[in-house]
Design a protein around this motif. Sequence first.
Motif, PDB file in Angstrom:
ATOM      1  N   CYS A 103       0.853  -1.194   0.000  1.00 46.12           N
ATOM      2  CA  CYS A 103       0.000   0.000   0.000  1.00 46.12           C
ATOM      3  C   CYS A 103       0.884   1.237   0.000  1.00 46.12           C
ATOM      4  CB  CYS A 103      -0.940  -0.014   1.200  1.00 46.12           C
ATOM      5  SG  CYS A 103      -2.090   1.376   1.164  1.00 46.12           S
ATOM      6  N   TRP A 104       2.092   1.110   0.586  1.00 48.44           N
ATOM      7  CA  TRP A 104       3.028   2.247   0.532  1.00 48.44           C
ATOM      8  C   TRP A 104       3.251   2.650  -0.929  1.00 48.44           C
ATOM      9  CZ3 TRP A 104       5.660   4.750   4.661  1.00 48.44           C
ATOM     10  CH2 TRP A 104       6.497   5.774   4.215  1.00 48.44           C
ATOM     11  N   ASP A 204      -7.351   6.112   2.384  1.00 47.62           N
ATOM     12  CA  ASP A 204      -6.529   4.929   2.652  1.00 47.62           C
ATOM     13  C   ASP A 204      -7.237   4.114   3.730  1.00 47.62           C
ATOM     14  OD1 ASP A 204      -4.760   3.090   3.724  1.00 47.62           O
ATOM     15  OD2 ASP A 204      -3.024   4.404   3.597  1.00 47.62           O
ATOM     16  N   HIS A 207      -6.400   0.041   7.619  1.00 49.04           N
ATOM     17  CA  HIS A 207      -6.785  -0.556   8.913  1.00 49.04           C
ATOM     18  C   HIS A 207      -8.289  -0.790   9.001  1.00 49.04           C
ATOM     19  CE1 HIS A 207      -3.030  -0.724  11.203  1.00 49.04           C
ATOM     20  NE2 HIS A 207      -2.663   0.303  10.464  1.00 49.04           N
ATOM     21  N   THR A 235      -4.347  -2.062   1.953  1.00 54.93           N
ATOM     22  CA  THR A 235      -3.241  -3.018   1.986  1.00 54.93           C
ATOM     23  C   THR A 235      -3.760  -4.460   1.972  1.00 54.93           C
ATOM     24  OG1 THR A 235      -1.250  -3.646   3.213  1.00 54.93           O
ATOM     25  CG2 THR A 235      -3.173  -3.099   4.518  1.00 54.93           C
ATOM     26  N   LYS A 238      -2.553  -6.654   5.968  1.00 57.68           N
ATOM     27  CA  LYS A 238      -3.147  -6.617   7.311  1.00 57.68           C
ATOM     28  C   LYS A 238      -4.267  -7.672   7.375  1.00 57.68           C
ATOM     29  CE  LYS A 238      -1.860  -1.716   7.777  1.00 57.68           C
ATOM     30  NZ  LYS A 238      -0.466  -1.912   8.198  1.00 57.68           N
TER      31      LYS A 238
END
Length: 392
Positions: A103-104, A204, A207, A235, A238
Motif C-alpha cells: 500500500c506504501w 486509505d 486498517h 493493503t 493486514k
Amino acid sequence: MEGAIAQLKADGVYKRLNYLESPQAAHVRMEGRGEVLILSSNNYLGLCDEPSVVQAGHDGLKAYGAGTGSVRFICGTFAVHRELEAALARFVGTPAALSYVSCWNANEGLTATIAEEGDFVVSDALNHASIIDSVRLAKAITKCTTAVYKHGDLDDLREKLTANKGARRRIIWTDGVFSMEGSIAKLPDILQIARDHDAIVVMDDSHATGVLGATGRGTAEHCGVVGEVDVITSTLGKALGGAAGGFVAGNAALCDMLTQRSRPQLFSNALPPTVAASALASVQFLEAHPERVQQLRENAKYFRQAIIEAGFKPLPGDTPIVPIIIGETAHAIRMSEMLLDEGIFVTGFGFPVVPQGTARLRCQISAAHSKDDLDRAVRAITAVARKVGLSK
Ligand SMILES: Cc1ncc(COP(=O)(O)O)c(C=O)c1O
C-alpha cells in the motif's frame, strides 16, 4: 551512523527485532522466548495461517512459479493479478482496482499521477507516512499546491478548500482508520464537504478493510456510503492475509491511467503471484465468512471493556486498535519489553511515529484471540503498569 545508533540505545528508544519461528497467529513461537501471545499484529481476522489462504499460496507458486520476472507491461502479467483486482474492486465497491507490491507503493504512486500543476491537495495531519510522502512527492514533481488540515477538524478542511477554490481541481486525502489513534474518519461529513467544494476524496482504508462494516468492506460500509468514495487505497498486508501488497480502487479510467503512468507500475516488479493467490483466497474467505468480522468486533469490545475496568483510559474508539497512552517513548518501550518477559507482545510506539510525549502501548485485537488470551493480556498489562508505577 554508529554514534547515532549508540545514542538511540542510550536513550532507550532503540527498536529490537524479534524473530518468529512459527506462523503469525494469536500465539507464536519467538526465538529465545518460546510461546508468546501477540497483541500487536495487523492479523485482524487471523487469516495469516488460515489453511485455505496458505494452500492458495502453494497452488499459486506451483501454477505461476516464484517470480514475476519484470515489470507488468514489460514481460507480461499474471491471470491471478486480474482475478485478484476484480475481487478487490467487488469487495470495496468500486468499478476497478489495481494491485501494487505494498500500500506504501500504491499511495506513493497515486498523488503524483492524478494531480497536476494548478491542483490543490489537502491531507489530514495524522494521515499515514505513506500519504505524507506521496503528497510531498506530488508537490515536487507536479508543482501542485498542498496543505495539511488539523486532524479531524472539518472547519479547517473547509477553510483550506475555500481558500483554494480557484484551483483547477481539489483532492482530499484521509485515512479511513487512523492507525495510531484507532479513530475513524468522519467520512459522511468529508464526502459532503467534497460535494460542496467540488473535490475528490481519496481514502486509505488499510486498517479498515476486513475490519469495519458488517461484512468487513471498510470505512464506507461502516458509515453506510459504499460506492461514494472516489478513490480507495488499502493493503493486503493486514486483515487480508497479512502477506504483502496493496491496491488502488476507483473507476476504470483511473486504474488504466495508473497502469500507464504511476511510477511503481512502470519501474518495479508486480506482486509475486503466490502472494496475489493467497490474497485472492483471503477475499474469498472473507466473503464466505462475514462472521469472522463479527468475532473481531466482539473481541475488540470485550478487551476495551476489560482494560477500562482494570483502570486504564485507552483512547476511545470503535476499532480493534486500543492505544494506552504512556507519555515518554523510553517508558513505552520499557513496558513493552517487560510485557514480553511475561509472554505478551505489545509494541510501544514513540516519536517519530507519534508526536513527542504521546508514546503509547498500542494493543491490536484479532478475531483469532480467545477470551482467555484477552484476560491474560489485561492481567499482564496491569501487573507491568503497577511495577513501573504508572498511574492509570
Ligand atoms: C494507513 C496505512 N497505510 C499504508 C500502510 C502501508 O501498508 P503496506 O504495508 O501495504 O505498505 C500502512 C501500514 O502500516 C498503514 O497503516
